[in-house]
Design a protein around this motif. Sequence first.
Motif, short mmCIF file in Angstrom:
data_model
loop_
_atom_site.label_atom_id
_atom_site.label_comp_id
_atom_site.label_asym_id
_atom_site.label_seq_id
_atom_site.Cartn_x
_atom_site.Cartn_y
_atom_site.Cartn_z
N LYS A 11 62.03 -43.28 -30.80
CA LYS A 11 62.70 -42.16 -29.92
C LYS A 11 62.68 -40.68 -30.37
O LYS A 11 62.24 -39.84 -29.80
N ILE A 12 62.62 -40.60 -31.93
CA ILE A 12 62.29 -39.53 -32.57
C ILE A 12 61.01 -38.87 -32.33
O ILE A 12 60.74 -37.92 -32.01
N GLU A 13 59.82 -40.01 -32.59
CA GLU A 13 58.52 -39.64 -32.03
C GLU A 13 58.32 -39.17 -30.69
O GLU A 13 57.53 -38.14 -30.50
N ASN A 14 58.89 -39.93 -29.70
CA ASN A 14 58.86 -39.56 -28.33
C ASN A 14 59.39 -38.15 -28.31
O ASN A 14 58.82 -37.29 -27.49
N ASP A 15 60.53 -37.86 -28.70
CA ASP A 15 61.07 -36.45 -28.54
C ASP A 15 60.19 -35.21 -29.03
O ASP A 15 59.93 -34.36 -28.69
N LEU A 16 59.56 -35.71 -30.23
CA LEU A 16 58.66 -34.70 -31.00
C LEU A 16 57.41 -34.55 -30.07
O LEU A 16 56.98 -33.33 -30.03
N LEU A 17 56.80 -35.49 -29.66
CA LEU A 17 55.87 -35.37 -28.64
C LEU A 17 55.86 -34.36 -27.40
O LEU A 17 55.28 -33.75 -26.75
N ILE A 18 57.49 -34.93 -26.65
CA ILE A 18 57.81 -34.15 -25.38
C ILE A 18 57.92 -32.80 -25.86
O ILE A 18 57.17 -31.66 -25.37
N THR A 19 58.49 -32.28 -27.09
CA THR A 19 58.79 -30.87 -27.49
C THR A 19 57.63 -30.40 -27.79
O THR A 19 57.04 -29.04 -27.47
N TYR A 50 53.99 -35.91 -20.86
CA TYR A 50 54.51 -37.37 -21.79
C TYR A 50 55.91 -37.59 -21.54
O TYR A 50 56.57 -36.83 -22.14
N VAL A 51 56.02 -38.71 -20.61
CA VAL A 51 57.36 -38.96 -20.35
C VAL A 51 57.72 -40.14 -20.37
O VAL A 51 56.71 -40.99 -20.52
N LYS A 52 58.78 -40.67 -20.15
CA LYS A 52 59.24 -42.16 -20.00
C LYS A 52 59.32 -42.82 -18.48
O LYS A 52 59.77 -41.56 -17.92
N LYS A 94 59.75 -38.04 -9.43
CA LYS A 94 60.49 -39.06 -10.42
C LYS A 94 59.52 -39.91 -10.81
O LYS A 94 58.89 -40.77 -9.93
N THR A 95 59.11 -40.06 -12.15
CA THR A 95 58.12 -40.99 -12.53
C THR A 95 58.39 -42.53 -12.59
O THR A 95 59.75 -42.75 -12.38
N LYS A 96 57.76 -43.51 -12.28
CA LYS A 96 58.06 -44.61 -12.23
C LYS A 96 57.72 -45.74 -13.30
O LYS A 96 58.29 -46.12 -14.24
N ARG A 97 56.27 -45.97 -13.19
CA ARG A 97 55.84 -46.86 -14.06
C ARG A 97 54.83 -46.20 -15.19
O ARG A 97 54.23 -45.05 -15.23
N PRO A 98 54.81 -46.76 -16.36
CA PRO A 98 53.85 -46.39 -17.39
C PRO A 98 52.59 -46.24 -17.07
O PRO A 98 52.06 -47.15 -16.26
N GLY A 99 51.87 -45.26 -17.34
CA GLY A 99 50.33 -44.94 -17.06
C GLY A 99 50.00 -43.51 -17.32
O GLY A 99 51.12 -42.78 -17.34
N ILE A 100 48.67 -43.38 -16.99
CA ILE A 100 48.12 -41.99 -16.79
C ILE A 100 48.07 -41.57 -15.41
O ILE A 100 47.25 -42.56 -14.61
N GLN A 120 42.53 -24.21 -7.63
CA GLN A 120 43.25 -25.90 -7.56
C GLN A 120 43.18 -26.29 -9.08
O GLN A 120 42.49 -25.81 -9.92
N LYS A 121 44.08 -26.85 -9.39
CA LYS A 121 44.38 -27.55 -10.71
C LYS A 121 44.92 -28.73 -10.76
O LYS A 121 45.83 -29.26 -9.78
N ILE A 122 44.73 -29.68 -11.69
CA ILE A 122 45.01 -30.91 -11.84
C ILE A 122 45.66 -30.98 -13.10
O ILE A 122 45.16 -30.83 -14.15
N PHE A 123 47.15 -31.49 -13.02
CA PHE A 123 47.78 -31.88 -13.96
C PHE A 123 47.71 -33.14 -14.58
O PHE A 123 47.71 -34.09 -13.41
N THR A 124 47.61 -33.69 -15.64
CA THR A 124 47.52 -34.93 -16.15
C THR A 124 48.70 -35.29 -16.91
O THR A 124 49.49 -34.32 -17.85
N TYR A 125 49.47 -36.19 -16.51
CA TYR A 125 50.80 -36.73 -17.25
C TYR A 125 50.73 -38.03 -17.63
O TYR A 125 50.32 -38.99 -17.00
N THR A 126 51.24 -38.31 -18.72
CA THR A 126 51.51 -39.87 -19.08
C THR A 126 52.86 -40.39 -18.79
O THR A 126 53.87 -39.69 -19.64
N VAL A 127 53.08 -41.47 -18.53
CA VAL A 127 54.57 -42.24 -18.60
C VAL A 127 54.50 -43.44 -19.72
O VAL A 127 53.53 -44.22 -19.42
N VAL A 128 55.27 -43.36 -20.36
CA VAL A 128 55.53 -44.30 -21.42
C VAL A 128 56.60 -45.04 -21.30
O VAL A 128 57.70 -44.83 -20.79
N ASP A 129 56.73 -46.14 -21.84
CA ASP A 129 57.77 -47.17 -21.98
C ASP A 129 59.20 -46.44 -22.79
O ASP A 129 58.67 -46.03 -23.67
#
Length: 129
Positions: A11-19, A50-52, A94-100, A120-129
């Motif tokens: 949880k701390i690692e995820n919070d740090l990555l998001i911040t 980088y989200v859950k 709203k994100t759904k499943r883990p992935g890029i 045009q711009k493409i944003f890439t985001y990662t959904v994690v468990d």
Amino acid sequence: DSMMNHVILNKIENDLLITTNRLMEYCHNLIYTYTSCEGYLPIATISSSYVKAGDKIEVNVGMGKFDNSTGPKIIINKKPVGLNAEYVAVYTLKTKRPGIYNLPVQVEYTLPDGTKQSVQKIFTYTVVD
């Protein structure tokens, strides 16, 4: 007990990555905006890359001039998005499943001389468990 410690550390690692991501995006947008702004400039931000699963991601898109006189047409994730009272298009998903994932953003606008522009711009985001 060690499982609980592992969960807390994750949880701390995820919070740090998001911040960290939000801080880097904020700094990038400040640099991009102030070094490139001459007249009209499309500006697009994503709240996190980088989200859950179940978290929300918000996309904000606007013009450097931030007014309606340029008639910007903003398309986020293949959907037209209108401007709010601050002349900014806000899109939330709203994100759904883990992935890029990729999130396309397109801004079409007209310069004062009547020239049509499109960015045009493409944003890439990662959904994690």
